[in-house]
Each structure stands twice: as structure tokens, then as C-alpha cells.
Design a protein around this motif. Structure first.
Motif, short mmCIF file in Angstrom:
data_model
loop_
_atom_site.label_atom_id
_atom_site.label_comp_id
_atom_site.label_asym_id
_atom_site.label_seq_id
_atom_site.Cartn_x
_atom_site.Cartn_y
_atom_site.Cartn_z
N ALA A 146 38.73 70.64 19.43
CA ALA A 146 38.89 71.75 20.37
C ALA A 146 37.94 72.90 20.01
O ALA A 146 37.33 73.51 20.90
CB ALA A 146 40.34 72.24 20.38
N GLU A 147 37.79 73.18 18.72
CA GLU A 147 36.85 74.21 18.28
C GLU A 147 35.42 73.85 18.68
O GLU A 147 34.64 74.71 19.09
CB GLU A 147 36.93 74.42 16.77
N ALA A 148 35.08 72.58 18.53
CA ALA A 148 33.73 72.13 18.90
C ALA A 148 33.50 72.30 20.40
O ALA A 148 32.40 72.68 20.82
CB ALA A 148 33.53 70.67 18.48
N VAL A 149 34.51 72.04 21.22
CA VAL A 149 34.38 72.24 22.66
C VAL A 149 34.16 73.72 22.97
O VAL A 149 33.32 74.09 23.79
CB VAL A 149 35.62 71.70 23.42
N GLU A 150 34.91 74.59 22.28
CA GLU A 150 34.73 76.03 22.48
C GLU A 150 33.31 76.48 22.12
O GLU A 150 32.72 77.30 22.81
CB GLU A 150 35.75 76.82 21.65
N LYS A 151 32.75 75.91 21.07
CA LYS A 151 31.39 76.26 20.67
C LYS A 151 30.36 75.70 21.65
O LYS A 151 29.29 76.26 21.83
CB LYS A 151 31.10 75.76 19.25
N ALA A 152 30.69 74.58 22.29
CA ALA A 152 29.76 73.95 23.23
C ALA A 152 29.46 74.86 24.41
O ALA A 152 28.36 74.81 24.96
CB ALA A 152 30.32 72.61 23.72
N ILE A 153 30.41 75.71 24.79
CA ILE A 153 30.14 76.58 25.94
C ILE A 153 29.18 77.71 25.61
O ILE A 153 28.79 78.47 26.48
CB ILE A 153 31.43 77.15 26.60
N GLU A 154 28.79 77.80 24.36
CA GLU A 154 27.79 78.79 23.97
C GLU A 154 26.37 78.24 24.12
O GLU A 154 25.40 78.97 24.01
CB GLU A 154 28.03 79.23 22.52
N GLU A 155 26.28 76.93 24.36
CA GLU A 155 24.97 76.29 24.50
C GLU A 155 24.62 76.11 25.97
O GLU A 155 25.39 75.54 26.73
CB GLU A 155 24.98 74.92 23.79
N LYS A 156 23.46 76.59 26.34
CA LYS A 156 23.02 76.57 27.74
C LYS A 156 22.98 75.17 28.35
O LYS A 156 23.27 74.99 29.52
CB LYS A 156 21.66 77.25 27.86
N LYS A 157 22.68 74.14 27.53
CA LYS A 157 22.55 72.79 28.07
C LYS A 157 23.86 72.24 28.63
O LYS A 157 23.86 71.29 29.40
CB LYS A 157 21.98 71.84 27.03
N PHE A 158 24.99 72.84 28.27
CA PHE A 158 26.28 72.37 28.77
C PHE A 158 26.84 73.26 29.88
O PHE A 158 27.96 73.06 30.31
CB PHE A 158 27.30 72.32 27.63
N LEU A 159 26.09 74.23 30.34
CA LEU A 159 26.65 75.25 31.23
C LEU A 159 26.22 75.16 32.69
O LEU A 159 26.39 76.11 33.44
CB LEU A 159 26.34 76.65 30.69
N ALA A 160 25.69 74.07 33.11
CA ALA A 160 25.33 73.86 34.52
C ALA A 160 24.49 75.02 35.06
O ALA A 160 24.67 75.46 36.18
CB ALA A 160 26.59 73.67 35.37
N GLY A 161 23.58 75.53 34.21
CA GLY A 161 22.69 76.59 34.65
C GLY A 161 23.24 78.00 34.53
O GLY A 161 22.56 78.96 34.86
N ALA A 162 24.47 78.16 34.06
CA ALA A 162 25.07 79.50 33.94
C ALA A 162 24.55 80.20 32.68
O ALA A 162 24.13 79.56 31.71
CB ALA A 162 26.59 79.40 33.88
#
Length: 125
Positions: free
Chosen positions: A47-63
Motif C-alpha cells: 500500500a505504501e508503494a502504491v502511495e509513492k507511485a502517484i508521485e511519479e509522472k509515468k503513472f499519472l495519465a498526464g496529470a
């Protein structure tokens, strides 16, 4: 209840797109790595790793990462011990007719999981 305004709908679509990107490009891949490597990973660490993933642009659909935050932490649970490795049963040989493959599959299902017989479709596509 009132209909959503266009701005709200756009934000909901963007949130759904980000969720889908994080799931398909990060979470799903990470779970497959864990299963393939027979690792034991605590749900809280995943779950912590998923939370950190949203800090990476490649996982944010351009956001913009600075404009994205989770409304609540990811909830990951399994509730048991599972063997998630695929096991392949070879029931046919290369070049076999599709009807023979179907018949072989039905025989295996009939022997191993007869309750699933009615759920197997008779067509592909």
C-alpha cells in the motif's frame, strides 16, 4: 440529487484514469513480480508503494504530480494463503484442431472442476 457539472465530471474522469494507470502500470506489475519471485510482502508495504507511485509522472495519465493526492490510503487484503502461480496442463499438441482443444479442455474441467462446465462458452471472441 443534482446532475454533476462538467468540471466535476472531468475531475472524476481524470481520477478514474489515474487510478487505472496506477493499477495497470504499477500495482498489477508489482503483484506479478511478487508472485513470480515467491516473495512475502506485507500488505501495508505494498500500500505504501502504491502511495509513492502517484508521485511519479509515468503513472499519472498526464496529470501534474503536485496536483494529485489520494483521498484515502490504498486498501489491500487477501485474507488467506493462495498459490497464484499459473499451472499449465498440456492436453493437446501443436496443430490440433480447435474442436479437439475444446473437447480436451472440457474433459479436464469435467474431472477437476465439474461445477464450471456450464460457465464455459462454446465460442471464441
Amino acid at each position: 440529487m443534482a446532475a454533476k457539472e462538467e468540471g466535476e465530471l472531468q475531475l472524476m474522469r481524470k481520477a478514474a484514469a489515474i487510478t487505472s494507470e496506477v493499477f495497470t502500470k504499477f500495482f498489477k506489475e508489482r503483484v506479478m513480480e511478487i508472485v513470480d519471485a515467491d516473495e512475502k510482502v506485507r500488505h501495508s508495504k505494498l500500500a505504501e508503494a502504491v502511495e509513492k507511485a502517484i508521485e511519479e509522472k509515468k503513472f499519472l495519465a498526464g496529470a501534474d504530480p503536485s496536483a494529485v493526492e489520494m483521498c484515502y490510503p490504498p486498501i489491500i487484503q487477501s485474507g488467506g494463503n493462495y498459490n497464484l502461480k499459473f499451472s499449465v496442463v498440456r492436453v493437446t499438441s501443436p496443430g490440433a484442431k480447435l474442436c479437439d482443444v475444446y473437447a480436451a479442455v472440457m474433459d479436464v474441467v469435467k474431472k477437476q472442476r465439474p461445477e464450471l462446465l456450464g460457465k464455459i462458452t462454446k465460442n471464441l471472441g
